[in-house]
Write a protein that holds these residues in place. Structure first.
Motif, PDB file in Angstrom:
ATOM      1  N   ASN A 108       0.850  -1.194   0.000  1.00 22.73           N
ATOM      2  CA  ASN A 108       0.000   0.000   0.000  1.00 22.73           C
ATOM      3  C   ASN A 108       0.882   1.237   0.000  1.00 22.73           C
ATOM      4  O   ASN A 108       1.920   1.263   0.667  1.00 22.73           O
ATOM      5  CB  ASN A 108      -0.907   0.017   1.232  1.00 22.73           C
ATOM      6  N   GLN A 111       2.251   4.798   0.986  1.00 20.70           N
ATOM      7  CA  GLN A 111       2.316   5.686   2.139  1.00 20.70           C
ATOM      8  C   GLN A 111       3.122   6.918   1.731  1.00 20.70           C
ATOM      9  O   GLN A 111       3.954   6.851   0.831  1.00 20.70           O
ATOM     10  CB  GLN A 111       3.002   4.996   3.327  1.00 20.70           C
ATOM     11  N   ALA A 117      -4.759   5.218  -0.790  1.00 20.68           N
ATOM     12  CA  ALA A 117      -5.920   5.102   0.100  1.00 20.68           C
ATOM     13  C   ALA A 117      -6.421   6.488   0.480  1.00 20.68           C
ATOM     14  O   ALA A 117      -5.649   7.456   0.520  1.00 20.68           O
ATOM     15  CB  ALA A 117      -5.539   4.309   1.348  1.00 20.68           C
ATOM     16  N   GLN A 118      -7.693   6.589   0.788  1.00 22.19           N
ATOM     17  CA  GLN A 118      -8.304   7.875   1.147  1.00 22.19           C
ATOM     18  C   GLN A 118      -7.633   8.490   2.371  1.00 22.19           C
ATOM     19  O   GLN A 118      -7.457   9.708   2.438  1.00 22.19           O
ATOM     20  CB  GLN A 118      -9.803   7.705   1.393  1.00 22.19           C
ATOM     21  N   GLU A 119      -7.204   7.669   3.330  1.00 24.32           N
ATOM     22  CA  GLU A 119      -6.560   8.193   4.540  1.00 24.32           C
ATOM     23  C   GLU A 119      -5.246   8.901   4.194  1.00 24.32           C
ATOM     24  O   GLU A 119      -4.926   9.943   4.765  1.00 24.32           O
ATOM     25  CB  GLU A 119      -6.262   7.062   5.544  1.00 24.32           C
ATOM     26  N   VAL A 120      -4.486   8.331   3.274  1.00 25.71           N
ATOM     27  CA  VAL A 120      -3.226   8.947   2.837  1.00 25.71           C
ATOM     28  C   VAL A 120      -3.520  10.264   2.124  1.00 25.71           C
ATOM     29  O   VAL A 120      -2.866  11.275   2.363  1.00 25.71           O
ATOM     30  CB  VAL A 120      -2.447   7.980   1.910  1.00 25.71           C
ATOM     31  N   ASP A 144      -6.132  12.193   2.499  1.00 29.85           N
ATOM     32  CA  ASP A 144      -6.637  13.182   3.456  1.00 29.85           C
ATOM     33  C   ASP A 144      -5.504  13.918   4.164  1.00 29.85           C
ATOM     34  O   ASP A 144      -5.564  15.124   4.373  1.00 29.85           O
ATOM     35  CB  ASP A 144      -7.549  12.515   4.498  1.00 29.85           C
ATOM     36  N   VAL A 145      -4.434  13.206   4.528  1.00 26.61           N
ATOM     37  CA  VAL A 145      -3.282  13.823   5.198  1.00 26.61           C
ATOM     38  C   VAL A 145      -2.635  14.848   4.265  1.00 26.61           C
ATOM     39  O   VAL A 145      -2.310  15.965   4.668  1.00 26.61           O
ATOM     40  CB  VAL A 145      -2.260  12.748   5.629  1.00 26.61           C
ATOM     41  N   ARG A 188      -4.891  17.978   3.781  1.00 29.18           N
ATOM     42  CA  ARG A 188      -4.791  18.868   4.943  1.00 29.18           C
ATOM     43  C   ARG A 188      -3.545  19.732   4.869  1.00 29.18           C
ATOM     44  O   ARG A 188      -3.581  20.916   5.170  1.00 29.18           O
ATOM     45  CB  ARG A 188      -4.795  18.045   6.251  1.00 29.18           C
TER      46      ARG A 188
END
Length: 105
Positions: free
Chosen positions: A22, A24, A91-94, A96-97, A100
């Protein structure tokens, strides 16, 4: 006269695969990361599909798109050209960071 082409600027964050494959965010030794700009070039391969898509730079760095915007053809030399788009997305979480960080600047 040479044919003109559509030029897009992509603000992106360098990424690297983790042990699970994945993507990062590639962080600096202090834990922070920076956003950079690239653009499509005459020989860019692949198609832009959306935010979060991974592309390769001419130096084979993997980058995730955080934002995209149009650039006037005459201003294209203000940005580094990219090599090609891949079919992969982070991934959406990556994402989003990175978004921001973009909004904080």
């Amino acid at each position: 006269m040479k044919a003109k082409y559509v030029v897009q600027q992509y603000i992106g964050v360098p990424v690297e695969p983790d042990s699970s494959g994945n993507y990062q965010i590639k962080r600096e030794p202090g834990g922070d990361f920076k956003l950079h700009s690239w653009r499509t070039g005459r020989h860019t391969r692949g198609k832009y599909r959306g935010i979060g898509q991974v592309f390769m730079t001419e130096n084979n760095l993997m980058v995730a798109v955080v934002a995209a915007k149009s650039v006037a053809y005459k201003d294209r030399h203000d940005f580094t050209p990219m090599q090609r788009f891949t079919s992969e997305f982070v991934a959406q979480e990556v994402l989003d960071v990175a978004i921001r960080k973009l909004l904080d600047n």
